[in-house]
Scaffold this motif. Sequence first.
Motif, PDB file in Angstrom:
ATOM      1  N   PHE A  45       0.991  -1.298  -0.005  1.00  0.00           N
ATOM      2  CA  PHE A  45       0.060  -0.116  -0.030  1.00  0.00           C
ATOM      3  C   PHE A  45       0.887   1.167  -0.223  1.00  0.00           C
ATOM      4  CE2 PHE A  45      -2.691  -3.378   1.864  1.00  0.00           C
ATOM      5  CZ  PHE A  45      -3.953  -3.162   1.370  1.00  0.00           C
ATOM      6  N   GLU A  46       0.718   2.139  -1.025  1.00  0.00           N
ATOM      7  CA  GLU A  46       1.318   3.538  -0.971  1.00  0.00           C
ATOM      8  C   GLU A  46       0.954   4.501   0.189  1.00  0.00           C
ATOM      9  OE1 GLU A  46       3.165   4.279  -5.373  1.00  0.00           O
ATOM     10  OE2 GLU A  46       0.931   4.421  -5.045  1.00  0.00           O
ATOM     11  N   ILE A  47       1.897   4.898   0.772  1.00  0.00           N
ATOM     12  CA  ILE A  47       1.716   5.976   1.816  1.00  0.00           C
ATOM     13  C   ILE A  47       2.441   7.046   1.717  1.00  0.00           C
ATOM     14  CG2 ILE A  47       1.413   6.652   4.357  1.00  0.00           C
ATOM     15  CD1 ILE A  47      -0.323   4.268   3.550  1.00  0.00           C
ATOM     16  N   GLY A  48       2.145   8.173   0.700  1.00  0.00           N
ATOM     17  CA  GLY A  48       3.096   8.997   0.343  1.00  0.00           C
ATOM     18  C   GLY A  48       4.199   8.566  -0.397  1.00  0.00           C
ATOM     19  N   ASP A  49       5.573   9.010  -0.313  1.00  0.00           N
ATOM     20  CA  ASP A  49       6.738   8.414  -0.657  1.00  0.00           C
ATOM     21  C   ASP A  49       7.146   7.060  -0.125  1.00  0.00           C
ATOM     22  OD1 ASP A  49       6.873  10.598  -2.216  1.00  0.00           O
ATOM     23  OD2 ASP A  49       8.332  11.537  -0.813  1.00  0.00           O
ATOM     24  N   SER A  50       6.434   6.495   1.041  1.00  0.00           N
ATOM     25  CA  SER A  50       6.652   5.136   1.535  1.00  0.00           C
ATOM     26  C   SER A  50       5.585   4.151   1.352  1.00  0.00           C
ATOM     27  CB  SER A  50       6.872   5.270   2.950  1.00  0.00           C
ATOM     28  OG  SER A  50       7.872   6.555   3.059  1.00  0.00           O
ATOM     29  N   LYS A  51       5.833   3.058   1.737  1.00  0.00           N
ATOM     30  CA  LYS A  51       4.797   1.632   1.635  1.00  0.00           C
ATOM     31  C   LYS A  51       4.632   1.283   2.876  1.00  0.00           C
ATOM     32  CE  LYS A  51       7.309   0.096  -1.710  1.00  0.00           C
ATOM     33  NZ  LYS A  51       8.240   0.744  -2.416  1.00  0.00           N
ATOM     34  N   ILE A  52       3.484   0.448   2.877  1.00  0.00           N
ATOM     35  CA  ILE A  52       3.134  -0.538   3.892  1.00  0.00           C
ATOM     36  C   ILE A  52       3.214  -1.737   3.003  1.00  0.00           C
ATOM     37  CG2 ILE A  52       1.705  -1.404   5.667  1.00  0.00           C
ATOM     38  CD1 ILE A  52       0.711   1.221   6.425  1.00  0.00           C
ATOM     39  N   GLU A  53       3.962  -2.919   3.577  1.00  0.00           N
ATOM     40  CA  GLU A  53       4.245  -4.080   2.740  1.00  0.00           C
ATOM     41  C   GLU A  53       3.522  -5.250   3.744  1.00  0.00           C
ATOM     42  OE1 GLU A  53       7.633  -5.942   0.381  1.00  0.00           O
ATOM     43  OE2 GLU A  53       7.890  -6.340   2.611  1.00  0.00           O
ATOM     44  N   LEU A  54       2.463  -5.771   3.501  1.00  0.00           N
ATOM     45  CA  LEU A  54       1.970  -6.742   4.301  1.00  0.00           C
ATOM     46  C   LEU A  54       2.712  -8.112   3.865  1.00  0.00           C
ATOM     47  CD1 LEU A  54      -1.807  -5.919   4.170  1.00  0.00           C
ATOM     48  CD2 LEU A  54      -0.086  -5.398   5.919  1.00  0.00           C
ATOM     49  N   VAL A  55       3.045  -9.186   4.828  1.00  0.00           N
ATOM     50  CA  VAL A  55       3.642 -10.179   4.497  1.00  0.00           C
ATOM     51  C   VAL A  55       3.360 -11.472   5.136  1.00  0.00           C
ATOM     52  CG1 VAL A  55       5.960 -11.482   4.259  1.00  0.00           C
ATOM     53  CG2 VAL A  55       5.928  -8.890   4.457  1.00  0.00           C
ATOM     54  N   ALA A  56       2.760 -12.492   4.230  1.00  0.00           N
ATOM     55  CA  ALA A  56       2.201 -13.436   4.662  1.00  0.00           C
ATOM     56  C   ALA A  56       2.712 -14.907   4.267  1.00  0.00           C
ATOM     57  CB  ALA A  56       0.784 -13.606   4.269  1.00  0.00           C
ATOM     58  N   ALA A  57       2.828 -15.927   5.018  1.00  0.00           N
ATOM     59  CA  ALA A  57       3.549 -17.177   4.611  1.00  0.00           C
ATOM     60  C   ALA A  57       3.030 -17.838   3.589  1.00  0.00           C
ATOM     61  CB  ALA A  57       3.935 -17.981   5.946  1.00  0.00           C
ATOM     62  N   LEU A  58       3.550 -18.623   2.761  1.00  0.00           N
ATOM     63  CA  LEU A  58       2.769 -19.381   1.700  1.00  0.00           C
ATOM     64  C   LEU A  58       2.616 -20.863   2.405  1.00  0.00           C
ATOM     65  CD1 LEU A  58       4.804 -18.420  -1.618  1.00  0.00           C
ATOM     66  CD2 LEU A  58       2.347 -17.723  -0.888  1.00  0.00           C
ATOM     67  N   ASP A  59       3.621 -21.054   3.352  1.00  0.00           N
ATOM     68  CA  ASP A  59       3.416 -22.444   4.165  1.00  0.00           C
ATOM     69  C   ASP A  59       4.253 -22.512   5.563  1.00  0.00           C
ATOM     70  OD1 ASP A  59       6.376 -23.317   3.856  1.00  0.00           O
ATOM     71  OD2 ASP A  59       5.985 -23.545   1.657  1.00  0.00           O
ATOM     72  N   GLU A  60       3.891 -23.426   6.192  1.00  0.00           N
ATOM     73  CA  GLU A  60       4.301 -23.206   7.573  1.00  0.00           C
ATOM     74  C   GLU A  60       6.085 -23.330   7.728  1.00  0.00           C
ATOM     75  OE1 GLU A  60       2.812 -27.712   8.397  1.00  0.00           O
ATOM     76  OE2 GLU A  60       1.639 -25.853   8.324  1.00  0.00           O
ATOM     77  N   THR A  61       6.623 -23.686   6.625  1.00  0.00           N
ATOM     78  CA  THR A  61       7.945 -23.670   6.481  1.00  0.00           C
ATOM     79  C   THR A  61       8.708 -22.376   6.476  1.00  0.00           C
ATOM     80  OG1 THR A  61       8.430 -24.129   4.410  1.00  0.00           O
ATOM     81  CG2 THR A  61       7.997 -26.121   5.859  1.00  0.00           C
ATOM     82  N   SER A  62       8.096 -21.237   5.942  1.00  0.00           N
ATOM     83  CA  SER A  62       8.462 -19.893   5.761  1.00  0.00           C
ATOM     84  C   SER A  62       8.964 -19.153   7.004  1.00  0.00           C
ATOM     85  CB  SER A  62       7.018 -19.149   5.217  1.00  0.00           C
ATOM     86  OG  SER A  62       7.700 -17.848   5.089  1.00  0.00           O
ATOM     87  N   PRO A  63      10.023 -18.536   6.904  1.00  0.00           N
ATOM     88  CA  PRO A  63      10.355 -17.671   7.819  1.00  0.00           C
ATOM     89  C   PRO A  63       9.309 -16.699   8.684  1.00  0.00           C
ATOM     90  CG  PRO A  63      12.211 -17.787   6.122  1.00  0.00           C
ATOM     91  CD  PRO A  63      10.742 -18.309   5.537  1.00  0.00           C
ATOM     92  N   ILE A  64       8.485 -16.385   7.775  1.00  0.00           N
ATOM     93  CA  ILE A  64       7.407 -15.326   8.281  1.00  0.00           C
ATOM     94  C   ILE A  64       6.198 -16.290   9.180  1.00  0.00           C
ATOM     95  CG2 ILE A  64       5.170 -14.223   7.549  1.00  0.00           C
ATOM     96  CD1 ILE A  64       7.876 -12.434   7.373  1.00  0.00           C
ATOM     97  N   ALA A  65       6.070 -17.591   8.722  1.00  0.00           N
ATOM     98  CA  ALA A  65       5.408 -18.536   9.340  1.00  0.00           C
ATOM     99  C   ALA A  65       6.008 -18.697  10.907  1.00  0.00           C
ATOM    100  CB  ALA A  65       5.082 -19.833   8.828  1.00  0.00           C
ATOM    101  N   LYS A  66       7.222 -18.926  10.830  1.00  0.00           N
ATOM    102  CA  LYS A  66       8.003 -18.937  12.075  1.00  0.00           C
ATOM    103  C   LYS A  66       8.060 -17.634  13.027  1.00  0.00           C
ATOM    104  CE  LYS A  66      10.954 -22.676   9.919  1.00  0.00           C
ATOM    105  NZ  LYS A  66      12.157 -23.022   9.685  1.00  0.00           N
ATOM    106  N   PHE A  67       8.243 -16.552  12.456  1.00  0.00           N
ATOM    107  CA  PHE A  67       8.283 -15.266  13.034  1.00  0.00           C
ATOM    108  C   PHE A  67       6.681 -15.051  14.003  1.00  0.00           C
ATOM    109  CE2 PHE A  67       7.017 -10.903  13.235  1.00  0.00           C
ATOM    110  CZ  PHE A  67       8.116 -10.165  13.701  1.00  0.00           C
ATOM    111  N   ILE A  68       5.505 -15.469  13.054  1.00  0.00           N
ATOM    112  CA  ILE A  68       4.163 -15.229  13.623  1.00  0.00           C
ATOM    113  C   ILE A  68       3.963 -16.320  14.655  1.00  0.00           C
ATOM    114  CG2 ILE A  68       1.766 -15.288  13.155  1.00  0.00           C
ATOM    115  CD1 ILE A  68       2.426 -14.060  10.374  1.00  0.00           C
ATOM    116  N   LYS A  69       4.561 -17.539  14.641  1.00  0.00           N
ATOM    117  CA  LYS A  69       4.425 -18.430  15.709  1.00  0.00           C
ATOM    118  C   LYS A  69       5.126 -17.952  16.713  1.00  0.00           C
ATOM    119  CE  LYS A  69       4.526 -23.413  16.502  1.00  0.00           C
ATOM    120  NZ  LYS A  69       5.228 -24.587  16.260  1.00  0.00           N
ATOM    121  N   LYS A  70       6.178 -17.514  16.978  1.00  0.00           N
ATOM    122  CA  LYS A  70       6.925 -17.159  17.919  1.00  0.00           C
ATOM    123  C   LYS A  70       6.478 -15.517  18.682  1.00  0.00           C
ATOM    124  CE  LYS A  70      11.656 -16.432  19.407  1.00  0.00           C
ATOM    125  NZ  LYS A  70      13.180 -16.306  19.040  1.00  0.00           N
ATOM    126  N   LYS A  71       6.454 -14.533  17.721  1.00  0.00           N
ATOM    127  CA  LYS A  71       6.081 -13.106  17.932  1.00  0.00           C
ATOM    128  C   LYS A  71       4.670 -12.870  17.806  1.00  0.00           C
ATOM    129  CE  LYS A  71      10.681 -12.252  17.886  1.00  0.00           C
ATOM    130  NZ  LYS A  71      11.784 -11.125  18.164  1.00  0.00           N
TER     131      LYS A  71
END
Length: 84
Positions: A45-71
């Motif tokens: 999503f554009e916010i002026g000159d910057s962005k918000i980037e949503l990041v979701a895991a494609l499967d449970e082995t993804s680093p993002i899945a591990k991040f969400i599980k922990k934090k």
Amino acid sequence: MQRLDHIGIAVNDIDESNKLFSRILGKDNFETEIVDSEGVITSSFEIGDSKIELVAALDETSPIAKFIKKKKQGIHHIALYVSD
């Protein structure tokens, strides 16, 4: 540092998060990308000159899945734009 490039937010569900952020920001995302090498899908999503980037895991082995599980869902990273 020249500016804030984007804030990466780890989310469980990219579609539900897109709806939520569209309502909050009053605009739709402008880009969705699957990054197979990281095992994620991103939505930006554009916010002026910057962005918000949503990041979701494609499967449970993804680093993002591990991040969400922990934090839980939330800010994952902040990216700065630099000249080099």
